[in-house]
Design a protein around this motif. Structure first.
Motif, PDB file in Angstrom:
ATOM      1  N   SER A  70       0.815  -1.222   0.000  1.00 18.98           N
ATOM      2  CA  SER A  70       0.000   0.000   0.000  1.00 18.98           C
ATOM      3  C   SER A  70       0.846   1.268   0.000  1.00 18.98           C
ATOM      4  CB  SER A  70      -0.928   0.009   1.221  1.00 18.98           C
ATOM      5  OG  SER A  70      -0.194   0.052   2.426  1.00 18.98           O
ATOM      6  N   TYR A  71       2.143   1.144   0.264  1.00 21.15           N
ATOM      7  CA  TYR A  71       3.007   2.326   0.272  1.00 21.15           C
ATOM      8  C   TYR A  71       3.044   3.018  -1.084  1.00 21.15           C
ATOM      9  CZ  TYR A  71       6.553  -0.484  -2.147  1.00 21.15           C
ATOM     10  OH  TYR A  71       7.222  -1.248  -3.061  1.00 21.15           O
ATOM     11  N   ARG A  72       2.713   2.297  -2.155  1.00 22.42           N
ATOM     12  CA  ARG A  72       2.809   2.875  -3.498  1.00 22.42           C
ATOM     13  C   ARG A  72       1.904   4.098  -3.664  1.00 22.42           C
ATOM     14  NH1 ARG A  72       2.501  -2.725  -5.574  1.00 22.42           N
ATOM     15  NH2 ARG A  72       4.604  -3.456  -6.049  1.00 22.42           N
ATOM     16  N   LYS A  73       0.764   4.102  -2.978  1.00 22.02           N
ATOM     17  CA  LYS A  73      -0.190   5.196  -3.194  1.00 22.02           C
ATOM     18  C   LYS A  73       0.356   6.540  -2.725  1.00 22.02           C
ATOM     19  CE  LYS A  73      -2.726   4.179   1.115  1.00 22.02           C
ATOM     20  NZ  LYS A  73      -3.988   3.650   1.663  1.00 22.02           N
ATOM     21  N   TYR A  74       1.371   6.515  -1.847  1.00 17.02           N
ATOM     22  CA  TYR A  74       1.942   7.780  -1.372  1.00 17.02           C
ATOM     23  C   TYR A  74       2.973   8.347  -2.346  1.00 17.02           C
ATOM     24  CZ  TYR A  74      -0.103   5.848   2.869  1.00 17.02           C
ATOM     25  OH  TYR A  74      -0.966   5.295   3.774  1.00 17.02           O
ATOM     26  N   ALA A  75       3.356   7.536  -3.352  1.00 15.87           N
ATOM     27  CA  ALA A  75       4.241   7.997  -4.437  1.00 15.87           C
ATOM     28  C   ALA A  75       5.509   8.650  -3.893  1.00 15.87           C
ATOM     29  CB  ALA A  75       3.499   8.964  -5.362  1.00 15.87           C
ATOM     30  N   TYR A  76       6.181   7.949  -3.005  1.00 18.66           N
ATOM     31  CA  TYR A  76       7.428   8.491  -2.427  1.00 18.66           C
ATOM     32  C   TYR A  76       8.612   8.089  -3.291  1.00 18.66           C
ATOM     33  CZ  TYR A  76      11.496   8.784   0.626  1.00 18.66           C
ATOM     34  OH  TYR A  76      12.749   9.045   1.153  1.00 18.66           O
ATOM     35  N   ARG A  77       9.483   9.049  -3.503  1.00 22.63           N
ATOM     36  CA  ARG A  77      10.790   8.764  -4.097  1.00 22.63           C
ATOM     37  C   ARG A  77      11.792   9.727  -3.503  1.00 22.63           C
ATOM     38  NH1 ARG A  77      13.321   5.865  -7.900  1.00 22.63           N
ATOM     39  NH2 ARG A  77      15.197   6.753  -8.840  1.00 22.63           N
ATOM     40  N   LYS A  78      12.859   9.162  -2.982  1.00 22.67           N
ATOM     41  CA  LYS A  78      13.860   9.995  -2.316  1.00 22.67           C
ATOM     42  C   LYS A  78      14.527  10.917  -3.309  1.00 22.67           C
ATOM     43  CE  LYS A  78      17.640   9.802   0.957  1.00 22.67           C
ATOM     44  NZ  LYS A  78      16.907  10.676   1.874  1.00 22.67           N
ATOM     45  N   GLY A  79      14.687  12.151  -2.905  1.00 23.16           N
ATOM     46  CA  GLY A  79      15.352  13.137  -3.752  1.00 23.16           C
ATOM     47  C   GLY A  79      16.718  13.502  -3.211  1.00 23.16           C
ATOM     48  N   SER A  80      17.198  14.655  -3.572  1.00 25.06           N
ATOM     49  CA  SER A  80      18.509  15.108  -3.128  1.00 25.06           C
ATOM     50  C   SER A  80      18.396  15.836  -1.796  1.00 25.06           C
ATOM     51  CB  SER A  80      19.131  16.045  -4.162  1.00 25.06           C
ATOM     52  OG  SER A  80      18.392  17.254  -4.227  1.00 25.06           O
ATOM     53  N   ALA A  81      19.540  15.962  -1.114  1.00 20.45           N
ATOM     54  CA  ALA A  81      19.548  16.664   0.165  1.00 20.45           C
ATOM     55  C   ALA A  81      19.206  18.141  -0.027  1.00 20.45           C
ATOM     56  CB  ALA A  81      20.920  16.509   0.823  1.00 20.45           C
ATOM     57  N   ARG A  82      19.562  18.691  -1.172  1.00 17.78           N
ATOM     58  CA  ARG A  82      19.338  20.123  -1.403  1.00 17.78           C
ATOM     59  C   ARG A  82      17.922  20.413  -1.887  1.00 17.78           C
ATOM     60  NH1 ARG A  82      24.984  21.669  -4.575  1.00 17.78           N
ATOM     61  NH2 ARG A  82      26.395  21.376  -2.804  1.00 17.78           N
ATOM     62  N   GLY A  83      17.424  19.559  -2.793  1.00 15.09           N
ATOM     63  CA  GLY A  83      16.140  19.859  -3.412  1.00 15.09           C
ATOM     64  C   GLY A  83      14.952  19.194  -2.765  1.00 15.09           C
ATOM     65  N   GLY A  84      15.190  18.365  -1.778  1.00 14.07           N
ATOM     66  CA  GLY A  84      14.088  17.668  -1.134  1.00 14.07           C
ATOM     67  C   GLY A  84      13.683  16.437  -1.918  1.00 14.07           C
ATOM     68  N   ASP A  85      12.683  15.718  -1.385  1.00 18.02           N
ATOM     69  CA  ASP A  85      12.211  14.513  -2.057  1.00 18.02           C
ATOM     70  C   ASP A  85      11.452  14.877  -3.330  1.00 18.02           C
ATOM     71  OD1 ASP A  85      13.324  12.775  -0.149  1.00 18.02           O
ATOM     72  OD2 ASP A  85      11.642  13.135   1.206  1.00 18.02           O
ATOM     73  N   VAL A  86      11.218  13.876  -4.166  1.00 14.27           N
ATOM     74  CA  VAL A  86      10.690  14.127  -5.503  1.00 14.27           C
ATOM     75  C   VAL A  86       9.240  14.602  -5.456  1.00 14.27           C
ATOM     76  CG1 VAL A  86      10.150  13.045  -7.719  1.00 14.27           C
ATOM     77  CG2 VAL A  86      12.300  12.512  -6.549  1.00 14.27           C
ATOM     78  N   THR A  87       8.432  14.065  -4.535  1.00 14.78           N
ATOM     79  CA  THR A  87       7.029  14.468  -4.429  1.00 14.78           C
ATOM     80  C   THR A  87       6.769  15.027  -3.027  1.00 14.78           C
ATOM     81  OG1 THR A  87       6.158  12.376  -3.578  1.00 14.78           O
ATOM     82  CG2 THR A  87       6.471  12.544  -5.964  1.00 14.78           C
ATOM     83  N   PHE A  88       5.476  15.299  -2.748  1.00 11.80           N
ATOM     84  CA  PHE A  88       5.106  15.798  -1.424  1.00 11.80           C
ATOM     85  C   PHE A  88       5.527  14.836  -0.313  1.00 11.80           C
ATOM     86  CE2 PHE A  88       2.582  19.563  -1.904  1.00 11.80           C
ATOM     87  CZ  PHE A  88       2.113  19.526  -3.212  1.00 11.80           C
ATOM     88  N   THR A  89       5.433  13.563  -0.579  1.00 13.90           N
ATOM     89  CA  THR A  89       5.673  12.570   0.461  1.00 13.90           C
ATOM     90  C   THR A  89       7.122  12.622   0.920  1.00 13.90           C
ATOM     91  OG1 THR A  89       3.977  11.146  -0.495  1.00 13.90           O
ATOM     92  CG2 THR A  89       5.506  10.141   1.060  1.00 13.90           C
ATOM     93  N   THR A  90       7.293  12.711   2.223  1.00 12.96           N
ATOM     94  CA  THR A  90       8.626  12.830   2.789  1.00 12.96           C
ATOM     95  C   THR A  90       8.628  12.216   4.182  1.00 12.96           C
ATOM     96  OG1 THR A  90      10.436  14.385   3.223  1.00 12.96           O
ATOM     97  CG2 THR A  90       8.226  15.099   3.840  1.00 12.96           C
ATOM     98  N   LYS A  91       9.781  12.135   4.783  1.00 11.97           N
ATOM     99  CA  LYS A  91       9.903  11.573   6.132  1.00 11.97           C
ATOM    100  C   LYS A  91       9.812  12.692   7.163  1.00 11.97           C
ATOM    101  CE  LYS A  91      12.762   7.667   4.664  1.00 11.97           C
ATOM    102  NZ  LYS A  91      14.055   6.969   4.788  1.00 11.97           N
ATOM    103  N   LEU A  92       9.107  12.423   8.239  1.00 12.28           N
ATOM    104  CA  LEU A  92       9.003  13.384   9.328  1.00 12.28           C
ATOM    105  C   LEU A  92      10.377  13.653   9.913  1.00 12.28           C
ATOM    106  CD1 LEU A  92       7.141  15.010  11.289  1.00 12.28           C
ATOM    107  CD2 LEU A  92       7.074  12.958  12.722  1.00 12.28           C
ATOM    108  N   GLY A  93      10.694  14.920  10.130  1.00 13.37           N
ATOM    109  CA  GLY A  93      11.995  15.276  10.676  1.00 13.37           C
ATOM    110  C   GLY A  93      11.868  16.178  11.883  1.00 13.37           C
ATOM    111  N   ASN A  94      13.001  16.559  12.422  1.00 11.14           N
ATOM    112  CA  ASN A  94      13.033  17.440  13.588  1.00 11.14           C
ATOM    113  C   ASN A  94      13.924  18.636  13.277  1.00 11.14           C
ATOM    114  OD1 ASN A  94      12.684  18.438  16.173  1.00 11.14           O
ATOM    115  ND2 ASN A  94      14.273  17.136  17.062  1.00 11.14           N
ATOM    116  N   PRO A  95      13.402  19.882  13.288  1.00  8.19           N
ATOM    117  CA  PRO A  95      12.029  20.222  13.672  1.00  8.19           C
ATOM    118  C   PRO A  95      11.045  19.873  12.564  1.00  8.19           C
ATOM    119  CG  PRO A  95      13.199  22.188  13.031  1.00  8.19           C
ATOM    120  CD  PRO A  95      14.217  21.090  13.023  1.00  8.19           C
ATOM    121  N   PRO A  96       9.806  19.521  12.923  1.00 12.72           N
ATOM    122  CA  PRO A  96       8.833  19.068  11.914  1.00 12.72           C
ATOM    123  C   PRO A  96       8.531  20.114  10.851  1.00 12.72           C
ATOM    124  CG  PRO A  96       8.104  18.507  14.140  1.00 12.72           C
ATOM    125  CD  PRO A  96       9.282  19.410  14.291  1.00 12.72           C
ATOM    126  N   ASP A  97       8.532  21.407  11.215  1.00 12.90           N
ATOM    127  CA  ASP A  97       8.131  22.430  10.237  1.00 12.90           C
ATOM    128  C   ASP A  97       9.149  22.619   9.125  1.00 12.90           C
ATOM    129  OD1 ASP A  97      10.082  23.589  11.744  1.00 12.90           O
ATOM    130  OD2 ASP A  97       8.930  25.377  12.295  1.00 12.90           O
TER     131      ASP A  97
END
Length: 625
Positions: A70-97
């Motif tokens: 079911s993870y496919r529906k979130y369409a996650y693909r890791k991106g670069s450290a500078r540009g962020g992940d490829v889509t909206f889906t990303t990993k929660l970080g600290n600080p969250p904002d």
């Protein structure tokens, strides 16, 4: 590293996924192999008299099982450290904002340009997101602050849009196209620089390819951000010269790498490593699949063992012991590495190539079993309330060679010699450290006796592998057999001493080592006499924290002899004194061939094992774990 094998694993995986949509080949699992949760920003699209409006409905939480697709529906693909992940889906970080800022600054821009209907829809979502940005940030921060440590590291952020039905990112053609483009572009584009060419040899297949990419290496041993690693006169456009990969092999390498990272990666006494298997006969797909599945199962079992307090110790070498049971129809490359979290470039700490199962059998089965059978290690420790055998593991190597562990492991795998002086230096460093810590009473440490036993076990292991050499021609001559029987009735157990030396010839392989060992026994007897009379052992202050040389040893012997004679006032321990005279005093010139650390070790070994050579029954022959 055999990248051909990585490619073969990738092709095998792609063949198994031939029925799925091409975009699914590039979608990644947020947390592979784990159960996790995704925080969904929920937006609803409403048709108000022909005008579309968007309303933010809050945060929803969805669970994702580790064995679910079911993870496919979130369409996650890791991106670069500078540009962020490829889509909206990303990993929660600290600080969250921080993640929300990246969504606002980068992700919306990818989906809102253009005049197609989906772009207009995402513009509505973007406007509503900006209106509720603080509220969303507060809600995500509230989740983070109340989450467990495990939840904080296994939570993703994505969005869901309600428009007559629930729509996830995967449901939008714009998102799928973005992922497809990213999947191929990152193999030849880096920060705006294109590195690809045509009609050259692919480094994986060895055949000419219509198009090759420059940034398609499966494990990035370097990064284009570091120009010192770039060929072609530091021109990133020419980076393909370093590692030309055809467009066909690029995807196979990606999937091979993904499989290895997910299934063939583990930890060996604190060091992260991975295995890349390859068959002895090239292109033997059936045998490759067999060994890959075997290793996958072994790594999975090792992870389960690591979570069990009863089996944790067995987890460290579980995979290696599984390999040791196999026939020599394959090799493995064993890579120890650390990874730069920003660039994803890996730093190779140590690599062993083309290691056969027979070598694993030698290192993890045959030789350890031979060492474990030595009588000295039987019932040598107490675990709980039961006596148990001391068993060899590479944890003993880690104990003594901590800062040089991988270097020593490499020598052991390759059969390279290790300096005796280096070995005894490391052994005595640990023994002195534990001794000093025990006397400061700041913390509980491993006993000196346990360290001595493990050091002797290490010496036997390395000797059996011929990594260090011992005096195999040495023959212990029992010169004390002529001692009268009535003299054998005193407290020194001569028979036990003779048996011990005979059974440990690999360890006590010269007259002078036996002599120094015997001096340690005598000092142990001094300690026992002093403790019986004074409830303390003041003679211990003369041992210089176990940092001794030949002059110190001679002085210690003379003073120990004087102390014991004053206390017992008889012709005490005549057999032990005779042994010291024959093997130490007369042979003292032989100490010049030994380092101070080696001298110190044999003395401390005698000191810690001295109690076993008393005739009365002693409870000091085992050591609690």
């Amino acid at each position: 590293m055999n990248d051909r094998s990585i490619s073969e694993i990738g092709h095998w995986q792609l063949e198994q996924k031939s029925f799925i949509d091409p975009v699914d080949l590039y979608i990644e699992n947020l947390f592979p192999g784990k159960d996790y949760q995704v925080l969904l920003m929920v937006f609803e699209i409403i048709d108000n008299k022909g005008e579309l409006q968007c309303q933010y409905r809050g945060i929803d939480i969805e669970k994702v099982r580790k064995d679910s697709s079911s993870y496919r529906k979130y369409a996650y693909r890791k991106g670069s450290a500078r540009g962020g992940d490829v889509t909206f889906t990303t990993k929660l970080g600290n600080p969250p904002d921080k993640k929300l800022n990246n969504i606002k600054e980068a992700q919306f821009k990818k989906l809102t340009h253009g005049k197609h209907l989906e772009a207009q829809l995402f513009k509505l979502v973007e406007a509503e997101f900006l209106l509720n940005e603080q509220r969303i940030a507060w809600q995500i921060a509230d989740y983070f602050n109340n989450a467990t440590q495990e939840e904080r590291t296994t939570t993703g952020i994505s969005l869901r849009i309600h428009r007559e039905k629930e729509l996830y990112l995967y449901d939008f053609e714009t998102v799928r196209t973005t992922i497809l483009n990213s999947g191929s572009e990152k193999k030849y584009e880096h920060n705006g620089t294109i590195s690809r060419t045509a009609d050259v040899i692919c480094s994986v297949t060895g055949e000419k390819a219509d198009e090759v990419y420059g940034f398609a290496a499966p494990f990035k041993y370097s990064t284009p951000d570091k120009p010192g690693f770039i060929s072609g006169f530091f021109n990133k456009e020419k980076f393909w010269r370093n590692y030309p990969v055809s467009s066909k092999e690029a995807l196979a390498l990606e999937y091979g790498e993904k499989y290895i990272r997910q299934h063939l990666t583990g930890y060996f006494y604190g060091y992260e490593f991975l295995f890349v298997p390859h068959t002895v006969l090239q292109n033997d797909r059936e045998k490759l699949e067999t060994i890959v599945e075997l290793l996958k199962s072994a790594f999975a079992d090792a992870r389960i063992k690591k979570e069990s307090s009863e089996e944790r110790a067995d987890s460290e070498e579980h995979v290696q012991k599984i390999i040791a049971q196999q026939n020599n129809f394959f090799y493995v490359d064993m890579l120890f590495f650390s990874e730069d979290k920003m660039s994803k470039a890996i730093s190779i700490k140590m690599m062993l190539e083309e290691v056969l199962p027979s070598r694993f059998n030698e290192l993890f089965s045959r030789v350890p079993n031979a060492v474990n059978r030595i009588p000295l290690f039987r019932n040598a420790i107490i675990k709980g309330k039961e006596q148990q055998n001391l068993k060899f593991s590479f944890g003993i190597i880690k104990e003594f060679f901590d800062d040089k562990f991988l270097e020593v492991v490499q020598n052991i795998f390759l059969g390279r010699p290790i300096s005796k002086d280096f070995m005894f230096e490391k052994i005595m460093n640990v023994i002195r450290k534990n001794y000093n810590e025990a006397h400061t009473r700041e913390k509980t440490t491993k006993s000196t006796r346990r360290s001595i036993l493990e050091a002797i076990m290490l010496i036997n292991y390395l000797q059996e592998l011929k990594i260090i050499q011992n005096n195999i021609n040495y023959n212990f001559m029992n010169t004390m057999d002529t001692v009268k029987d009535e003299q054998k009735t005193n407290r020194f157990n001569l028979d036990e001493f003779n048996r011990f030396v005979t059974n440990n010839r690999s360890f006590l392989d010269s007259d002078i080592k036996i002599g120094i060992f015997a001096v340690g026994i005598l000092v142990r007897f001094v300690f026992d006499v002093q403790y019986r009379n004074l409830s303390s052992t003041p003679f211990e202050s003369k041992l210089r924290g176990y940092n001794l040389n030949s002059e110190h040893l001679m002085q210690i012997y003379l003073e120990a002899l004087d102390k014991i004679q004053k206390h017992l006032k008889n012709n005490v321990y005549p057999e032990l004194r005779e042994i010291i005279n024959n093997y130490f005093t007369i042979k003292k010139q032989d100490m010049v061939s030994m380092s101070n650390n080696e001298l110190s070790f044999y003395f401390v070994a005698g000191l810690e094992m001295g109690s076993r050579f008393k005739r009365e029954k002693s409870e000091e022959n085992t050591e609690s774990e």
